[in-house]
Design an enzyme around this catalytic site. Structure first.
Site, mmCIF file in Angstrom:
data_model
loop_
_atom_site.group_PDB
_atom_site.id
_atom_site.type_symbol
_atom_site.label_atom_id
_atom_site.label_comp_id
_atom_site.label_asym_id
_atom_site.label_seq_id
_atom_site.Cartn_x
_atom_site.Cartn_y
_atom_site.Cartn_z
ATOM 1 C CG HIS A 256 -1.904 -0.809 1.122
ATOM 2 N ND1 HIS A 256 -2.412 -1.588 2.391
ATOM 3 C CD2 HIS A 256 -2.754 -1.628 0.086
ATOM 4 C CE1 HIS A 256 -3.337 -2.576 1.853
ATOM 5 N NE2 HIS A 256 -3.677 -2.514 0.584
ATOM 6 N N GLY B 292 -1.808 -1.469 -8.525
ATOM 7 C CA GLY B 292 -2.733 -2.283 -7.944
ATOM 8 C C GLY B 292 -4.163 -1.903 -8.257
ATOM 9 C CG ASP C 222 -4.134 -5.001 -5.662
ATOM 10 O OD1 ASP C 222 -2.866 -5.095 -5.601
ATOM 11 O OD2 ASP C 222 -4.982 -4.044 -5.402
ATOM 12 C CG ASP D 282 -1.805 2.170 5.739
ATOM 13 O OD1 ASP D 282 -1.739 1.920 7.224
ATOM 14 O OD2 ASP D 282 -2.017 3.224 5.323
ATOM 15 C CG HIS E 219 -7.345 -0.461 -4.419
ATOM 16 N ND1 HIS E 219 -6.891 0.541 -3.813
ATOM 17 C CD2 HIS E 219 -6.539 -1.545 -4.334
ATOM 18 C CE1 HIS E 219 -5.511 0.302 -3.534
ATOM 19 N NE2 HIS E 219 -5.251 -0.802 -3.646
ATOM 20 C CG ASP F 151 -9.496 -4.644 -6.597
ATOM 21 O OD1 ASP F 151 -10.293 -5.509 -7.364
ATOM 22 O OD2 ASP F 151 -9.147 -3.554 -7.270
ATOM 23 N NE ARG G 245 -12.201 -14.622 -2.048
ATOM 24 C CZ ARG G 245 -12.655 -13.332 -2.427
ATOM 25 N NH1 ARG G 245 -12.755 -12.266 -1.755
ATOM 26 N NH2 ARG G 245 -12.586 -13.319 -3.841
#
Length: 138
Positions: A11, A58, A63, A83, A90, A93, A99
């Site tokens: 981030h 990203g 991402d 962060d 986003h 994403d 996940r």
């Protein structure tokens, strides 16, 4: 030695931290295939001189591109300095990426401490078959 495919994502508020981490571990990372989201990859390449395959930024799909690599079995480790104190436009994403790493049993380091453990692990230099229990193969 087995060459690992390592994703590097950060981030905005954590990019400098990831750059510092990669600079400090340059020699350990250099033999491996490094993939990063666009802005992060550019900053890492400029600071270290390492060869880094850059995806899109990203929020612009990077991402998702890293996530696709995970789903295709083409990423061994994801170092993703997050962060937790900032709301991100986003965020969906970001959640999808973490996940996927969890779903596909991909090593995921979200901070320096975990990344240090991963990069110093004996598994970095040898084959590790995702989905198998350690010690069940040679």
């Amino acid at each position: 030695m087995v060459v690992k495919r390592i994703g590097l994502v950060a981030h905005d508020a954590r990019k400098a931290d990831l750059v510092d981490w990669v600079k400090a571990r340059r020699d350990l990372l250099a033999p491996h295939s490094l993939i990063a989201t666009g802005t992060t990859g550019g900053a890492l390449r400029d600071a270290t001189g390492l060869e880094i395959e850059c995806m899109k930024s990203g929020p612009l799909g990077g991402d998702s591109q890293i996530g696709a690599r995970i789903a295709e079995g083409k990423l061994d480790i994801l170092v993703f300095f997050t962060d937790p104190l900032s709301a991100l436009p986003h965020d969906v994403d970001v959640k999808a990426l973490t996940r996927l790493a969890t779903l596909y049993n991909t090593v995921l380091a979200c901070n320096r401490a975990t990344a240090d453990y991963v990069i110093e692990s004996p598994y970095l230099l040898r084959e590790y078959r995702h989905g198998e229990l350690p010690g069940t193969y040679e």
